[in-house]
Design a protein around this motif. Structure first.
Motif, PDB file in Angstrom:
ATOM      1  N   HIS A  52      40.045  44.760  48.711  1.00 22.61           N
ATOM      2  CA  HIS A  52      39.490  44.678  47.360  1.00 22.61           C
ATOM      3  C   HIS A  52      40.592  45.076  46.377  1.00 22.61           C
ATOM      4  N   TYR A  53      40.910  44.197  45.442  1.00 18.50           N
ATOM      5  CA  TYR A  53      41.975  44.427  44.467  1.00 18.50           C
ATOM      6  C   TYR A  53      41.415  44.441  43.051  1.00 18.50           C
ATOM      7  N   LEU A  54      42.037  45.237  42.210  1.00 22.75           N
ATOM      8  CA  LEU A  54      41.785  45.211  40.768  1.00 22.75           C
ATOM      9  C   LEU A  54      43.062  44.713  40.104  1.00 22.75           C
ATOM     10  N   VAL A  55      42.945  43.667  39.279  1.00 24.41           N
ATOM     11  CA  VAL A  55      44.088  43.120  38.562  1.00 24.41           C
ATOM     12  C   VAL A  55      43.835  43.313  37.073  1.00 24.41           C
ATOM     13  N   SER A  56      44.789  43.938  36.376  1.00 26.30           N
ATOM     14  CA  SER A  56      44.709  44.158  34.930  1.00 26.30           C
ATOM     15  C   SER A  56      45.797  43.337  34.268  1.00 26.30           C
ATOM     16  N   VAL A  57      45.423  42.557  33.251  1.00 24.50           N
ATOM     17  CA  VAL A  57      46.334  41.579  32.663  1.00 24.50           C
ATOM     18  C   VAL A  57      46.479  41.817  31.161  1.00 24.50           C
ATOM     19  N   ASN A  58      47.717  41.734  30.674  1.00 22.57           N
ATOM     20  CA  ASN A  58      48.007  41.709  29.240  1.00 22.57           C
ATOM     21  C   ASN A  58      48.487  40.307  28.901  1.00 22.57           C
ATOM     22  N   LEU A  59      47.904  39.749  27.858  1.00 21.03           N
ATOM     23  CA  LEU A  59      48.216  38.384  27.461  1.00 21.03           C
ATOM     24  C   LEU A  59      49.044  38.359  26.183  1.00 21.03           C
ATOM     25  N   ASN A  60      49.782  37.276  25.983  1.00 29.49           N
ATOM     26  CA  ASN A  60      50.505  37.096  24.732  1.00 29.49           C
ATOM     27  C   ASN A  60      49.537  36.835  23.589  1.00 29.49           C
TER      28      ASN A  60
END
Length: 142
Positions: A52-60
């Motif tokens: 089980h993974y958590l992915v946190s993303v910052n976008l332009n």
């Protein structure tokens, strides 16, 4: 009910000092008003040999077009559980359940390929154990 969806009406009635019919009516009302939206199970992913993974993303940028593209990617990925829009240090988070790290890397490579110009950066973490899973914390009704 949030702690144990299989609890009997009688047990709830005894705890709340109400009749079981009153409890049944209250639950039906909450279902009708979409306060209670469903019942489910919590799986032990380790026993199923999943990670089980958590992915946190910052976008332009996060505009309507970007959101629709991200939503489409998540909707049609069988491994991504959900993707809330965030206020805070990340623009979006999503959780992924996969058989192994190779499968995770494939999904993330697809993500990077499709959203390369939109993604500023991201981080991923393996969730090794959830210590508490409660959709209705005790203090919310007080």
């Amino acid at each position: 009910l949030s702690q144990n969806a299989r609890i009997s009406l009688l047990e709830i009635a005894e705890k709340l000092k109400l009749s079981s019919e009153a409890i049944r009516q209250k639950i039906k009302k909450m279902e009708k008003e979409k306060i209670v939206q469903g019942y489910g199970v919590t799986l032990n992913l380790k026993k199923l040999e999943y990670e089980h993974y958590l992915v946190s993303v910052n976008l332009n940028k996060l505009d309507v077009v970007t959101w629709k593209k991200l939503y489409h990617f998540v909707k049609y990925s069988k491994n991504i559980l959900f993707m809330p829009k965030c206020i805070g240090s990340h623009d979006i988070d999503f959780e992924i359940e996969v058989k192994n790290n190779d499968e995770f890397n494939k999904i993330m490579n697809d993500f990077r390929t499709q959203f390369n110009i939109l993604v500023r950066d991201f981080e991923s973490n393996i969730i090794v154990k959830q210590h508490k899973f409660d959709y209705f914390p005790k203090g919310i009704s007080e």
